[in-house]
Design an enzyme around this catalytic site. Structure first.
Site, PDB file in Angstrom:
ATOM      1  N   ARG A 293       0.734  -1.303  -0.049  1.00  0.00           N
ATOM      2  CA  ARG A 293      -0.108  -0.107   0.064  1.00  0.00           C
ATOM      3  C   ARG A 293       0.891   1.242  -0.115  1.00  0.00           C
ATOM      4  O   ARG A 293       0.560   2.100  -0.534  1.00  0.00           O
ATOM      5  CB  ARG A 293      -1.083  -0.081   1.127  1.00  0.00           C
ATOM      6  N   GLY A 294       1.913   1.279   0.758  1.00  0.00           N
ATOM      7  CA  GLY A 294       2.743   2.382   0.774  1.00  0.00           C
ATOM      8  C   GLY A 294       3.343   2.653  -0.514  1.00  0.00           C
ATOM      9  O   GLY A 294       3.145   3.799  -0.904  1.00  0.00           O
TER      10      GLY A 294
END
Length: 369
Positions: A293-294
């Site tokens: 996600r980052g």
């Protein structure tokens, strides 16, 4: 959220809202909100900080700033008359059948989620008795339906029931809300910018839930006496004569509204060099961030910032200005620590990109051109 800039003079017919461009300080929060408006797929913003720092005021001001959107007039979900991805199933079927859809203009909704809200109030309810006796899917839409194509604001999100937070995050991520009761299933579009706020003193969100928010902004009470006086004077002036204050800010408001609309259009053409993508992933890897996600959020946020400033190619500086917002809440930490203010992320970023350490992050000085 729309490609047409509306006339802000319509504000005079509505309840006056403090103008976004007049808000002093809290640049980190304002930048995160604007980037999510440009690209809602960033995944929303978690705003943590002191009480009385203008969180609610800023979010309402942003919703008020945005241009009106075209909706299908008789649809309860703010369905788009042109974009199939933003249509409810019923509207999509009508469009496929060649039916002429009635179009209306509507202000972007800013929906406040009450702390004591039930799942039925949030998601909507199905009238089982009517469905069984009359054979129709009797559905009473909830807050997620009202928030579609708008902003859903949850104050004190860290005090909200974890199950309800899960429901909100699932809807925000998928863009759809599905309600199932007794074998009956109804779904509708639920694409909104999710904004949560809270005070760290009242407890943190679980790491699993924190990670689902695209960005995390920290806000602090302004310390400089001169700036505090300026904020007090502005608020007093607005309260005494809202319309006169709005008139003073009209030019700046219209310019920023136009900038956001143009950025939404430009976003599709913004590119990130592959070498920069590799370095972004290297930062996430060195920061020991779980999942991907980052990586995804940094890429999206950097592209949104590039679009906001009228450019088409992401630079190292664009990444620098969003990397802390995207990663600070994803770092593994000691249970006794609070969320990192950004030092660790900045240090890793400088190392990966071969930059000299800076005393302050550039993003703290970000302004809208």
């Amino acid at each position: 959220m729309s490609s047409t800039v509306s006339d802000l003079s319509s504000m005079s017919t509505r309840r006056a809202v403090f103008p976004f461009t007049a808000i002093v300080g809290q640049e980190e929060m304002k930048l995160a909100l604007m980037l999510n408006v440009i690209d809602p797929k960033i995944g929303g913003v978690m705003i943590m900080g002191d009480r009385g720092t203008g969180k609610s005021t800023t979010i309402r001001a942003l919703a008020d700033l945005l241009p009106e959107i075209d909706v299908v007039a008789d649809d309860p979900y703010n369905s788009s008359p042109t974009d199939p991805e933003l249509m409810s199933d019923d509207v999509r079927d009508r469009a496929r059948n060649g039916e002429s859809l009635p179009i209306a203009k509507r202000h972007v909704q800013m929906v406040d989620l009450p702390l004591g809200a039930t799942e039925d109030r949030v998601c909507g309810t199905i009238d089982i008795e009517k469905a069984l006796s009359e054979g129709v899917k009797a559905f009473e839409p909830g807050l997620l339906a009202k928030a579609n194509r708008g902003i859903l604001y949850v104050d004190e999100v860290n005090l909200l029931d974890d199950h309800l937070v899960d429901v909100l995050l699932d809807s925000a991520a998928s863009g759809w809300n599905t309600v199932e009761r007794e074998g009956i299933s109804i779904r509708h579009p639920a694409r909104f910018v999710l904004v949560g706020s809270g005070n760290p003193e009242e407890g943190e969100l679980r790491p699993q839930l924190l990670d689902r928010f695209g960005m995390h902004a920290e806000i602090r009470t302004v310390k400089e006496p001169e700036l505090r006086v300026q904020i007090v004077e502005q608020r007093t002036e607005f309260d005494q004569n809202p319309q006169a204050f709005l008139d003073q800010c009209r030019t700046e408001q219209e310019a920023l509204q136009r900038q956001l609309v143009e950025a939404q259009t430009r976003l599709k053409s913004v590119v990130v060099d592959r070498e920069l993508k590799v370095k972004i992933s290297e930062v996430c890897s060195q920061a020991d961030v779980d999942g991907l996600r980052g990586d995804i959020v940094i890429n999206r946020a950097a592209k949104a910032l590039t679009a906001l400033e009228g450019r088409s190619e992401v630079t190292v500086d664009d990444i620098r200005r969003v990397v802390v917002l995207c990663l600070r809440h994803r770092l593994r930490k000691d249970p006794l620590e609070s969320i990192d203010s950004g030092y660790k992320v900045e240090k890793i970023f400088n190392s990966v990109f071969g930059l000299a350490p800076q005393e302050e992050m550039v993003q703290n000085g970000v302004g809208v051109r």
